[in-house]
Design a protein around this motif. Structure first.
Motif, PDB file in Angstrom:
ATOM      1  N   TRP A  23       0.826  -1.217   0.000  1.00 34.87           N
ATOM      2  CA  TRP A  23       0.000   0.000   0.000  1.00 34.87           C
ATOM      3  C   TRP A  23       0.856   1.261   0.000  1.00 34.87           C
ATOM      4  CZ3 TRP A  23      -2.754  -2.801   4.481  1.00 34.87           C
ATOM      5  CH2 TRP A  23      -3.689  -3.704   3.970  1.00 34.87           C
ATOM      6  N   THR A  24       2.002   1.192   0.649  1.00 36.19           N
ATOM      7  CA  THR A  24       2.855   2.373   0.779  1.00 36.19           C
ATOM      8  C   THR A  24       3.708   2.632  -0.452  1.00 36.19           C
ATOM      9  OG1 THR A  24       2.989   1.968   3.170  1.00 36.19           O
ATOM     10  CG2 THR A  24       4.628   3.467   2.217  1.00 36.19           C
ATOM     11  N   TYR A  25       4.274   1.572  -1.032  1.00 40.75           N
ATOM     12  CA  TYR A  25       5.336   1.760  -2.032  1.00 40.75           C
ATOM     13  C   TYR A  25       4.941   1.437  -3.469  1.00 40.75           C
ATOM     14  CZ  TYR A  25       8.321   2.307   2.033  1.00 40.75           C
ATOM     15  OH  TYR A  25       8.867   2.766   3.211  1.00 40.75           O
ATOM     16  N   VAL A 147      -0.511  -4.578  14.824  1.00 42.33           N
ATOM     17  CA  VAL A 147       0.875  -4.540  15.314  1.00 42.33           C
ATOM     18  C   VAL A 147       1.893  -4.703  14.179  1.00 42.33           C
ATOM     19  CG1 VAL A 147       2.577  -5.702  16.775  1.00 42.33           C
ATOM     20  CG2 VAL A 147       0.301  -5.184  17.678  1.00 42.33           C
ATOM     21  N   PRO A 148       1.706  -5.690  13.276  1.00 44.41           N
ATOM     22  CA  PRO A 148       2.691  -5.810  12.191  1.00 44.41           C
ATOM     23  C   PRO A 148       2.761  -4.589  11.289  1.00 44.41           C
ATOM     24  CG  PRO A 148       0.951  -7.478  11.971  1.00 44.41           C
ATOM     25  CD  PRO A 148       0.731  -6.765  13.265  1.00 44.41           C
ATOM     26  N   GLN A 149       1.618  -3.939  11.072  1.00 43.62           N
ATOM     27  CA  GLN A 149       1.628  -2.752  10.220  1.00 43.62           C
ATOM     28  C   GLN A 149       2.342  -1.585  10.906  1.00 43.62           C
ATOM     29  OE1 GLN A 149      -2.005  -2.078   7.669  1.00 43.62           O
ATOM     30  NE2 GLN A 149      -2.883  -3.497   9.160  1.00 43.62           N
ATOM     31  N   GLY A 156      10.064   0.884   7.781  1.00 44.98           N
ATOM     32  CA  GLY A 156      10.144   1.068   6.331  1.00 44.98           C
ATOM     33  C   GLY A 156      11.145   2.128   5.901  1.00 44.98           C
ATOM     34  N   GLY A 157      11.142   3.261   6.596  1.00 39.93           N
ATOM     35  CA  GLY A 157      12.061   4.340   6.241  1.00 39.93           C
ATOM     36  C   GLY A 157      13.517   3.996   6.472  1.00 39.93           C
ATOM     37  N   LEU A 162      18.555   0.849   2.730  1.00 37.54           N
ATOM     38  CA  LEU A 162      19.383  -0.361   2.730  1.00 37.54           C
ATOM     39  C   LEU A 162      19.151  -1.203   1.478  1.00 37.54           C
ATOM     40  CD1 LEU A 162      18.992  -1.470   6.476  1.00 37.54           C
ATOM     41  CD2 LEU A 162      20.914  -0.236   5.423  1.00 37.54           C
ATOM     42  N   LEU A 163      17.987  -1.014   0.852  1.00 33.92           N
ATOM     43  CA  LEU A 163      17.649  -1.747  -0.374  1.00 33.92           C
ATOM     44  C   LEU A 163      17.896  -0.903  -1.618  1.00 33.92           C
ATOM     45  CD1 LEU A 163      14.383  -3.593   0.760  1.00 33.92           C
ATOM     46  CD2 LEU A 163      16.734  -4.442   0.735  1.00 33.92           C
ATOM     47  N   GLY A 164      18.746   0.099  -1.481  1.00 34.69           N
ATOM     48  CA  GLY A 164      19.140   0.908  -2.634  1.00 34.69           C
ATOM     49  C   GLY A 164      18.235   2.084  -2.917  1.00 34.69           C
ATOM     50  N   GLY A 165      17.227   2.294  -2.086  1.00 35.60           N
ATOM     51  CA  GLY A 165      16.337   3.432  -2.282  1.00 35.60           C
ATOM     52  C   GLY A 165      15.284   3.234  -3.357  1.00 35.60           C
ATOM     53  N   HIS A 166      15.260   2.075  -3.997  1.00 34.22           N
ATOM     54  CA  HIS A 166      14.265   1.791  -5.039  1.00 34.22           C
ATOM     55  C   HIS A 166      13.019   1.207  -4.394  1.00 34.22           C
ATOM     56  CE1 HIS A 166      17.117   2.638  -8.241  1.00 34.22           C
ATOM     57  NE2 HIS A 166      17.994   1.866  -7.619  1.00 34.22           N
ATOM     58  N   GLN A 167      11.894   1.878  -4.583  1.00 36.14           N
ATOM     59  CA  GLN A 167      10.677   1.459  -3.890  1.00 36.14           C
ATOM     60  C   GLN A 167      10.195   0.078  -4.316  1.00 36.14           C
ATOM     61  OE1 GLN A 167       7.655   4.434  -3.131  1.00 36.14           O
ATOM     62  NE2 GLN A 167       9.103   6.081  -3.609  1.00 36.14           N
ATOM     63  N   VAL A 168      10.508  -0.322  -5.541  1.00 39.94           N
ATOM     64  CA  VAL A 168      10.089  -1.655  -5.982  1.00 39.94           C
ATOM     65  C   VAL A 168      10.745  -2.743  -5.132  1.00 39.94           C
ATOM     66  CG1 VAL A 168      11.900  -1.988  -7.741  1.00 39.94           C
ATOM     67  CG2 VAL A 168       9.642  -3.084  -8.016  1.00 39.94           C
ATOM     68  N   ASN A 169      11.908  -2.444  -4.569  1.00 38.28           N
ATOM     69  CA  ASN A 169      12.564  -3.427  -3.700  1.00 38.28           C
ATOM     70  C   ASN A 169      11.774  -3.675  -2.424  1.00 38.28           C
ATOM     71  OD1 ASN A 169      14.641  -3.745  -5.544  1.00 38.28           O
ATOM     72  ND2 ASN A 169      15.960  -2.228  -4.561  1.00 38.28           N
ATOM     73  N   MET A 170      10.961  -2.715  -2.018  1.00 38.70           N
ATOM     74  CA  MET A 170      10.099  -2.914  -0.858  1.00 38.70           C
ATOM     75  C   MET A 170       8.969  -3.886  -1.195  1.00 38.70           C
ATOM     76  SD  MET A 170      11.558  -1.243   1.537  1.00 38.70           S
ATOM     77  CE  MET A 170      10.388  -0.995   2.868  1.00 38.70           C
ATOM     78  N   LEU A 171       8.550  -3.903  -2.461  1.00 43.59           N
ATOM     79  CA  LEU A 171       7.553  -4.892  -2.874  1.00 43.59           C
ATOM     80  C   LEU A 171       8.174  -6.282  -2.909  1.00 43.59           C
ATOM     81  CD1 LEU A 171       5.573  -3.045  -5.703  1.00 43.59           C
ATOM     82  CD2 LEU A 171       5.197  -3.039  -3.241  1.00 43.59           C
TER      83      LEU A 171
END
Length: 197
Positions: A23-25, A147-149, A156-157, A162-171
């Motif tokens: 939902w966020t990214y 709680v998990p959310q 998340g921030g 740490l994942l390179g700043g690419h939002q798709v990596n959060m997916l």
């Protein structure tokens, strides 16, 4: 609380964290991978944001269709694992998809996980507890949704850079979390409490 409460709660933790990241990214992710922009002020980014509404509708359709399939499985745990793995494939596939319409497949698969998350945890839990305690445990069980959310939002921030700043990596991370959820289903022991009148 019965053991089932805690083991299903663990599965819930991974699943709801994953969907919080979706939902966020998703807007920033597909703006980058499909429209080739990270400029939030650009017209392309706004178009991507509008397309997210379409994708979430596709996810809802996938959820409804999969909800018809779920009862056909004899084992709750089997269909739970399958659903979460299909959802994980949908999440992770967004890294490789560059066509806005092919994303329909990704979000149909994500819908499978969503259908299972809305139905199976409560089915498994209510089967394991007696009528006397059911209201209390179901009320407390809602904590396994919020709680998990909260944890995912707080972290998340920190994780994104740490994942390179690419939002798709959060997916993709969401997909990994769903795989962890699917593996955690193995810890769930389905029990059937004697129901009180």
């Amino acid at each position: 609380a019965p053991r089932t409460f805690w083991t299903v709660g663990l599965v819930q933790f991974f699943c709801w964290a994953a969907f919080l990241y979706m939902w966020t990214y998703t807007p920033g992710a597909i703006a980058d991978t499909v429209w080739g922009t990270t400029d939030t002020n650009s017209e392309a980014y706004q178009t991507a944001g509008n397309w997210v509404g379409v994708l979430f509708t596709v996810q809802a359709v996938g959820s409804v269709l999969w909800a018809v399939v779920i009862p056909r499985f004899k084992s709750h745990k089997t269909v739970y694992v399958l659903s979460l793995l299909l959802g994980a494939a949908g999440f992770i596939s967004t890294l490789f998809v560059t066509d806005q319409y092919v994303l329909f497949i990704s979000f149909l698969l994500i819908g499978c996980a969503w259908a299972a998350m809305l139905a199976l945890p409560f089915t498994i839990l209510t089967n394991s507890i007696s009528g006397k305690n059911m209201g209390t445990y179901l009320g407390l069980f809602n904590g396994t949704i919020c709680v998990p959310q909260i944890c995912a939002a707080a972290l998340g921030g920190l994780i994104l850079p740490l994942l390179g700043g690419h939002q798709v990596n959060m997916l993709v991370l969401g997909g990994v979390l769903l795989v962890a959820g699917a593996l955690s289903v193995g810890l769930v022991k389905e029990t059937y409490a004697e129901k009180e009148n």
